[in-house]
Scaffold this motif. Structure first.
Motif, PDB file in Angstrom:
ATOM      1  N   ASP A  12      68.173  32.824 133.720  1.00 21.84           N
ATOM      2  CA  ASP A  12      67.910  33.402 135.048  1.00 21.84           C
ATOM      3  C   ASP A  12      69.201  33.889 135.689  1.00 21.84           C
ATOM      4  OD1 ASP A  12      65.233  32.837 134.750  1.00 21.84           O
ATOM      5  OD2 ASP A  12      65.293  31.000 135.947  1.00 21.84           O
ATOM      6  N   ASP A  13      70.285  33.144 135.493  1.00 25.90           N
ATOM      7  CA  ASP A  13      71.562  33.554 136.069  1.00 25.90           C
ATOM      8  C   ASP A  13      72.059  34.852 135.435  1.00 25.90           C
ATOM      9  OD1 ASP A  13      71.597  31.405 137.772  1.00 25.90           O
ATOM     10  OD2 ASP A  13      72.951  30.184 136.540  1.00 25.90           O
ATOM     11  N   GLU A  14      71.887  34.979 134.133  1.00 25.28           N
ATOM     12  CA  GLU A  14      72.326  36.215 133.467  1.00 25.28           C
ATOM     13  C   GLU A  14      71.510  37.408 133.957  1.00 25.28           C
ATOM     14  OE1 GLU A  14      73.978  34.557 129.160  1.00 25.28           O
ATOM     15  OE2 GLU A  14      71.812  34.827 129.465  1.00 25.28           O
ATOM     16  N   LEU A  15      70.212  37.246 134.099  1.00 25.60           N
ATOM     17  CA  LEU A  15      69.380  38.345 134.587  1.00 25.60           C
ATOM     18  C   LEU A  15      69.698  38.684 136.041  1.00 25.60           C
ATOM     19  CD1 LEU A  15      65.949  37.427 132.963  1.00 25.60           C
ATOM     20  CD2 LEU A  15      67.562  39.204 132.248  1.00 25.60           C
ATOM     21  N   ALA A  16      69.987  37.666 136.835  1.00 24.62           N
ATOM     22  CA  ALA A  16      70.376  37.916 138.229  1.00 24.62           C
ATOM     23  C   ALA A  16      71.683  38.696 138.286  1.00 24.62           C
ATOM     24  CB  ALA A  16      70.499  36.595 138.988  1.00 24.62           C
ATOM     25  N   ALA A  17      72.607  38.358 137.375  1.00 26.15           N
ATOM     26  CA  ALA A  17      73.889  39.073 137.336  1.00 26.15           C
ATOM     27  C   ALA A  17      73.682  40.536 136.962  1.00 26.15           C
ATOM     28  CB  ALA A  17      74.838  38.392 136.359  1.00 26.15           C
ATOM     29  N   LEU A  18      72.742  40.804 136.068  1.00 20.28           N
ATOM     30  CA  LEU A  18      72.432  42.188 135.715  1.00 20.28           C
ATOM     31  C   LEU A  18      71.880  42.930 136.928  1.00 20.28           C
ATOM     32  CD1 LEU A  18      72.009  44.510 133.687  1.00 20.28           C
ATOM     33  CD2 LEU A  18      69.792  43.466 133.099  1.00 20.28           C
ATOM     34  N   ASP A  19      70.982  42.297 137.663  1.00 15.88           N
ATOM     35  CA  ASP A  19      70.411  42.934 138.847  1.00 15.88           C
ATOM     36  C   ASP A  19      71.472  43.220 139.905  1.00 15.88           C
ATOM     37  OD1 ASP A  19      67.908  42.804 137.700  1.00 15.88           O
ATOM     38  OD2 ASP A  19      67.343  40.945 138.708  1.00 15.88           O
ATOM     39  N   GLU A  20      72.480  42.365 139.960  1.00 11.39           N
ATOM     40  CA  GLU A  20      73.505  42.496 141.005  1.00 11.39           C
ATOM     41  C   GLU A  20      74.612  43.470 140.641  1.00 11.39           C
ATOM     42  OE1 GLU A  20      74.744  38.495 141.482  1.00 11.39           O
ATOM     43  OE2 GLU A  20      72.850  37.846 142.407  1.00 11.39           O
ATOM     44  N   LEU A  21      74.677  43.904 139.382  1.00  7.60           N
ATOM     45  CA  LEU A  21      75.712  44.863 138.998  1.00  7.60           C
ATOM     46  C   LEU A  21      75.534  46.168 139.758  1.00  7.60           C
ATOM     47  CD1 LEU A  21      76.173  44.705 135.101  1.00  7.60           C
ATOM     48  CD2 LEU A  21      77.870  44.158 136.851  1.00  7.60           C
ATOM     49  N   ALA A  22      76.637  46.809 140.032  1.00  2.20           N
ATOM     50  CA  ALA A  22      76.582  48.170 140.561  1.00  2.20           C
ATOM     51  C   ALA A  22      76.115  49.096 139.436  1.00  2.20           C
ATOM     52  CB  ALA A  22      77.949  48.570 141.099  1.00  2.20           C
ATOM     53  N   ASP A  23      76.351  50.380 139.590  1.00  7.48           N
ATOM     54  CA  ASP A  23      75.867  51.338 138.592  1.00  7.48           C
ATOM     55  C   ASP A  23      76.528  51.148 137.234  1.00  7.48           C
ATOM     56  OD1 ASP A  23      74.082  53.501 138.061  1.00  7.48           O
ATOM     57  OD2 ASP A  23      75.811  54.841 137.968  1.00  7.48           O
ATOM     58  N   GLU A  24      77.637  50.438 137.188  1.00  6.94           N
ATOM     59  CA  GLU A  24      78.273  50.117 135.916  1.00  6.94           C
ATOM     60  C   GLU A  24      79.095  48.842 136.098  1.00  6.94           C
ATOM     61  OE1 GLU A  24      82.335  52.507 135.504  1.00  6.94           O
ATOM     62  OE2 GLU A  24      80.575  53.836 135.549  1.00  6.94           O
ATOM     63  N   GLY A  25      79.451  48.250 134.959  1.00  6.06           N
ATOM     64  CA  GLY A  25      80.236  47.023 135.014  1.00  6.06           C
ATOM     65  C   GLY A  25      80.087  46.229 133.735  1.00  6.06           C
ATOM     66  N   LEU A  26      80.697  45.070 133.683  1.00  8.58           N
ATOM     67  CA  LEU A  26      80.618  44.171 132.545  1.00  8.58           C
ATOM     68  C   LEU A  26      79.547  43.127 132.803  1.00  8.58           C
ATOM     69  CD1 LEU A  26      84.415  43.588 131.738  1.00  8.58           C
ATOM     70  CD2 LEU A  26      82.800  45.081 130.523  1.00  8.58           C
ATOM     71  N   TRP A  27      78.684  42.936 131.812  1.00  6.80           N
ATOM     72  CA  TRP A  27      77.608  41.949 131.918  1.00  6.80           C
ATOM     73  C   TRP A  27      77.819  40.895 130.842  1.00  6.80           C
ATOM     74  CZ3 TRP A  27      72.107  42.211 129.642  1.00  6.80           C
ATOM     75  CH2 TRP A  27      71.325  41.162 130.155  1.00  6.80           C
ATOM     76  N   ALA A  28      77.935  39.635 131.245  1.00  5.85           N
ATOM     77  CA  ALA A  28      78.108  38.529 130.310  1.00  5.85           C
ATOM     78  C   ALA A  28      76.741  38.056 129.833  1.00  5.85           C
ATOM     79  CB  ALA A  28      78.862  37.385 130.970  1.00  5.85           C
ATOM     80  N   LEU A  29      76.500  38.207 128.530  1.00  6.54           N
ATOM     81  CA  LEU A  29      75.222  37.822 127.932  1.00  6.54           C
ATOM     82  C   LEU A  29      75.500  37.015 126.676  1.00  6.54           C
ATOM     83  CD1 LEU A  29      72.113  38.037 127.828  1.00  6.54           C
ATOM     84  CD2 LEU A  29      72.407  40.157 126.514  1.00  6.54           C
ATOM     85  N   GLY A  30      75.091  35.747 126.686  1.00  3.87           N
ATOM     86  CA  GLY A  30      75.293  34.911 125.513  1.00  3.87           C
ATOM     87  C   GLY A  30      76.751  34.744 125.148  1.00  3.87           C
ATOM     88  N   GLY A  31      77.629  34.754 126.147  1.00  4.90           N
ATOM     89  CA  GLY A  31      79.051  34.583 125.885  1.00  4.90           C
ATOM     90  C   GLY A  31      79.781  35.853 125.487  1.00  4.90           C
ATOM     91  N   ILE A  32      79.095  36.992 125.487  1.00  6.05           N
ATOM     92  CA  ILE A  32      79.701  38.278 125.130  1.00  6.05           C
ATOM     93  C   ILE A  32      79.640  39.193 126.345  1.00  6.05           C
ATOM     94  CG2 ILE A  32      79.536  40.332 123.662  1.00  6.05           C
ATOM     95  CD1 ILE A  32      78.260  38.571 121.531  1.00  6.05           C
TER      96      ILE A  32
END
Length: 326
Positions: A16-36
């Motif tokens: 849930d935290d990873e998906l929330a971080a994706l929703d909170e990203l601006a139009d671009e950025g780095l998304w941490a998923l599974g440690g990557i």
């Protein structure tokens, strides 16, 4: 790349935290998923128009779907080269096939070196083996993922034989279901295990697991014999002409995809059409469901389907099946 493990790895769903971080990203950025960390761009770009008045689907939506469906999709991808059908500017524009790993691809992205490549052929292929890789592909505009039917390193030994029911302009949905049911009956008669999936566009495909001791000539010949026997029972529905323009609008039972580096779209892959439809494995008895349609499910309504049915094709992955003589 090293040889794939004897047993497939497991993959986690995004938290849930990873998906929330994706929703909170601006139009671009780095998304941490599974440690990557996955670099994402143009997340609010529309890739799929809405269907039947529904909302459009953005790249952010596609990235979210790719990461969320990864535990279901990766068993078909993680140990195989993959060809991409890319629509970086959305499915309302022309797409193109893409095979070679670009120089800007991140180092963590797995790849396979085709040592037998001739001059001008692709040398380095994508290997999609993690949820992060799924997200990267979505960001890259890879609307379709098309895995080889053979595993690394034995890429000339298929583990799937493919039956592609390719409708023509005059082929009705009932006609296509008739062809699929006839194949179902033939396979049951032969005591051959196989599974069907709707393509997300107009077709139906049947995937037959095979022991990795056959060559492509053998699987192609076997599928051709089976499909010609089926086609002979309903000759008014089928054409064996190569070119669509020569088929008089009839369906083709395509056995020619059983060849090295020829592919069909992966289970759970999206397709380039309005609404972001998905190619979904089905139970055989769903061919008799009056609500079935080849593009029935989209990325917006697939979650309930997965929770209720799961993946009917999954038990066939890696099945060491002999093909009976025909």
């Amino acid at each position: 790349m090293t040889d794939p493990p004897a047993r497939p790895p497991g993959w986690d769903f995004p938290t849930d935290d990873e998906l929330a971080a994706l929703d909170e990203l601006a139009d671009e950025g780095l998304w941490a998923l599974g440690g990557i960390e996955v670099k994402l761009t143009n997340l609010d770009k529309v890739l799929f128009p809405g269907r039947h008045g529904g909302p459009a689907t953005t790249k952010r939506d596609l990235v979210r779907y790719a990461a969320s469906v990864a535990p279901f999709a990766l068993p078909y991808l993680y140990d195989r080269p993959v060809n991409l059908n890319r629509f970086p500017n959305g499915v309302d524009t022309d797409g193109f096939w893409h095979k070679a790993v670009p120089s800007h691809a991140p180092q963590w992205l797995s790849r396979w070196h085709n040592e037998g490549a001739s001059a001008g052929d692709t040398e380095w292929y994508f290997v999609v083996d993690s949820p992060a890789a799924m997200a990267w592909m979505a960001n890259y505009g890879a609307i379709e993922l098309n895995p080889w039917t053979s595993r690394i390193p034995a890429v000339r030994r298929p583990t799937w034989a493919l039956i592609d029911l390719d409708p023509g302009a005059k082929t009705s949905w009932d006609d296509l279901l008739t062809l699929a049911r006839l194949h179902r009956t033939a396979l049951e008669h032969l005591d051959v295990r196989a599974g069907a999936k709707v393509t997300g566009k107009r077709g139906i495909q049947i995937w037959v697991p095979v022991a990795p001791r056959y060559g492509f000539d053998e699987t192609r010949d076997w599928v051709e014999k089976l499909s010609r026997a089926v086609g002979a029972t309903v000759p008014d529905l089928v054409s064996w002409k190569w070119s669509k323009s020569d088929r008089s609008g009839l369906a083709r039972l395509d056995y020619t995809q059983n060849a090295v580096n020829k592919t069909l779209v992966a289970p759970w892959s999206t397709r380039p059409a309005a609404g972001a439809p998905v190619s979904v494995p089905i139970e055989w008895d769903e061919l008799d469901d009056p609500e079935l349609a080849s593009d029935r499910w989209t990325i917006r309504d697939l979650e309930g389907r997965l929770a209720e049915v799961g993946d009917p094709l999954a038990p066939l992955i890696g099945l060491d099946q002999e093909l009976p003589p025909l």
